[in-house]
Design an enzyme around this catalytic site. Sequence first.
Site, PDB file in Angstrom:
ATOM      1  N   THR A  33       0.836  -1.213   0.000  1.00 50.17           N
ATOM      2  CA  THR A  33       0.000   0.000   0.000  1.00 50.17           C
ATOM      3  C   THR A  33       0.866   1.257   0.000  1.00 50.17           C
ATOM      4  O   THR A  33       0.374   2.338  -0.287  1.00 50.17           O
ATOM      5  CB  THR A  33      -0.894   0.047   1.256  1.00 50.17           C
ATOM      6  OG1 THR A  33      -0.076  -0.180   2.396  1.00 50.17           O
ATOM      7  CG2 THR A  33      -2.000  -0.992   1.196  1.00 50.17           C
ATOM      8  N   ASP A  34       2.155   1.105   0.351  1.00 51.82           N
ATOM      9  CA  ASP A  34       2.954   2.322   0.601  1.00 51.82           C
ATOM     10  C   ASP A  34       3.323   3.091  -0.670  1.00 51.82           C
ATOM     11  O   ASP A  34       3.593   4.282  -0.603  1.00 51.82           O
ATOM     12  CB  ASP A  34       4.195   2.043   1.475  1.00 51.82           C
ATOM     13  CG  ASP A  34       5.266   1.195   0.811  1.00 51.82           C
ATOM     14  OD1 ASP A  34       4.982   0.534  -0.210  1.00 51.82           O
ATOM     15  OD2 ASP A  34       6.403   1.188   1.328  1.00 51.82           O
ATOM     16  N   SER A 123      15.409 -12.077   4.139  1.00 52.98           N
ATOM     17  CA  SER A 123      14.277 -12.622   4.889  1.00 52.98           C
ATOM     18  C   SER A 123      13.046 -11.746   4.754  1.00 52.98           C
ATOM     19  O   SER A 123      11.970 -12.101   5.205  1.00 52.98           O
ATOM     20  CB  SER A 123      14.649 -12.746   6.364  1.00 52.98           C
ATOM     21  OG  SER A 123      14.954 -11.455   6.875  1.00 52.98           O
ATOM     22  N   SER A 127      16.803  -6.046   5.968  1.00 54.20           N
ATOM     23  CA  SER A 127      18.212  -5.862   6.302  1.00 54.20           C
ATOM     24  C   SER A 127      18.793  -4.710   5.480  1.00 54.20           C
ATOM     25  O   SER A 127      19.649  -3.963   5.970  1.00 54.20           O
ATOM     26  CB  SER A 127      19.000  -7.154   6.080  1.00 54.20           C
ATOM     27  OG  SER A 127      18.829  -7.626   4.766  1.00 54.20           O
ATOM     28  N   GLU A 160      17.732   3.672  -2.253  1.00 54.06           N
ATOM     29  CA  GLU A 160      17.164   2.424  -2.782  1.00 54.06           C
ATOM     30  C   GLU A 160      16.589   2.637  -4.189  1.00 54.06           C
ATOM     31  O   GLU A 160      16.816   1.844  -5.093  1.00 54.06           O
ATOM     32  CB  GLU A 160      16.071   1.951  -1.817  1.00 54.06           C
ATOM     33  CG  GLU A 160      15.543   0.576  -2.057  1.00 54.06           C
ATOM     34  CD  GLU A 160      16.395  -0.523  -1.440  1.00 54.06           C
ATOM     35  OE1 GLU A 160      16.672  -1.487  -2.165  1.00 54.06           O
ATOM     36  OE2 GLU A 160      16.795  -0.432  -0.271  1.00 54.06           O
ATOM     37  N   ASP A 172       9.655   0.748   4.821  1.00 52.22           N
ATOM     38  CA  ASP A 172      10.736   0.086   5.561  1.00 52.22           C
ATOM     39  C   ASP A 172      11.651   1.113   6.222  1.00 52.22           C
ATOM     40  O   ASP A 172      11.991   1.015   7.401  1.00 52.22           O
ATOM     41  CB  ASP A 172      11.571  -0.795   4.624  1.00 52.22           C
ATOM     42  CG  ASP A 172      10.727  -1.824   3.906  1.00 52.22           C
ATOM     43  OD1 ASP A 172       9.561  -2.007   4.308  1.00 52.22           O
ATOM     44  OD2 ASP A 172      11.234  -2.428   2.949  1.00 52.22           O
TER      45      ASP A 172
HETATM   46  C1  GLA Z   1       9.049  -3.909   0.459  1.00 57.23           C
HETATM   47  C2  GLA Z   1       9.235  -2.427   0.138  1.00 57.23           C
HETATM   48  C3  GLA Z   1       8.227  -1.572   0.890  1.00 57.23           C
HETATM   49  C4  GLA Z   1       6.803  -2.094   0.697  1.00 57.23           C
HETATM   50  C5  GLA Z   1       6.735  -3.602   0.932  1.00 57.23           C
HETATM   51  C6  GLA Z   1       5.386  -4.188   0.591  1.00 57.23           C
HETATM   52  O1  GLA Z   1       9.351  -4.156   1.791  1.00 57.23           O
HETATM   53  O2  GLA Z   1      10.519  -2.008   0.468  1.00 57.23           O
HETATM   54  O3  GLA Z   1       8.323  -0.229   0.481  1.00 57.23           O
HETATM   55  O4  GLA Z   1       6.309  -1.756  -0.567  1.00 57.23           O
HETATM   56  O5  GLA Z   1       7.708  -4.299   0.188  1.00 57.23           O
HETATM   57  O6  GLA Z   1       4.402  -3.703   1.453  1.00 57.23           O
END
Ligand code: GLA
Length: 386
Positions: A33-34, A123, A127, A160, A172
């Site tokens: 959703t982000d 995982s 990380s 990123e 994240d």
């Molecule tokens: C990864 C991405 C996040 C998010 C998730 C799914 O972790 O880094 O930005 O989109 O996938 O919710």
Amino acid sequence: MELRKKFVEIFGEGGDIREYFAPGRVNLIGEHTDYNGGHVFPCALTIGTYACARLREDGVLRFYSENFPKQGVLETAIDDTVYHKELSWSNYPRGVIQAAAEMGYAIDRGMDILYYGTIPNSSGLSSSASIEILTGYVLRDLFGFDFDGVTNALIGQRAENRFIGVNCGIMDQFAISMGRKDSAIFLDTATLQYEYAPIELSGVRIVIMNTNKKRGLGDSKYNERRAECEQALAELKKVLPISSLGELDEIQFEANITAISSPICRKRARHAVYENQRTLQAVAALRSGDLAGFGELMNASHISLRDEYEVTGTELDTLVSAAWQQEGVIGARMTGAGFGGCAVSLVKEECVPAFIEGVGASYLAAIGYEATFYVVEIGDGPTRIS
Ligand code: GLA
């Protein structure tokens, strides 16, 4: 692990050596959703990445990871702003240095940095975002920059997106940079407004289940999913005054679904819209003490990620279905990007050992190798240890 000792062994004595920590993260609900202007509900963990760092007098950057000792010291110059494949994992800190410079925080001296992570690689517990946020935090401290945690998250995301080449959202980096002990972060990714929600799970534990199926966002279908959502949004925009899928509720979405031409894009967008609404409901359920309701929404989230978004796969589905069948489970779902990685479950404390045994046995029988389990705690964001 005596990091400082190891640091001196690798980089030599002298200078002001400082130690730092940044956590990993797990997302409780609000998946994919982000980057759709929706809500997420992640929390920082007490496992994460440690660093020992020191400024240098010259313009050389030297990185070493205790997790990849065979790669030795990876060295580069501060004015080398290009991604180099052979510099392997050190492209993460290099990307952060580059992104920070682009955002007005350029460094004028080199550094020696040693990393050591306790998050299993690949995982799905972030990380890479952990290294990014840690590096931003190290820069802030060593160079006396005044950026806040939200800016550090944006620097990490920029690294990123632009340096590593993964078109990830902000979840994240934000969860890690802004983490708070015993709280999840209810974040609106459209505005970056956030609230801490205390997680009082009396008698209930968070159990993370690792498929041990290796994955990286770079080689996953992550960017493809994002493009499918963008296509759906572009078509919806022709009939609705919206700027993201997160602005729609289920009724508005279904009423306009024919505007989306591709059946695949309809499914992807449906997940994004419904998952956002589920996240709002889940946080409301938690606030009113309805943990069972929260768990049911976690389960529904997994089903949607499996059937509409199609990012689970046999390993995650096997783990989560096995989890649903155990006594004392309140909810279980995949977490993070999917395609392997981890699932998260809420389990009654007294049932945790039997839960791990039961899920572990089913997984081994079906998949042929073992899953790993972590009973985790919710921790704080980055800190300087010494
Ligand atoms: C990864 C991405 C996040 C998010 C998730 C799914 O972790 O880094 O930005 O989109 O996938 O919710």
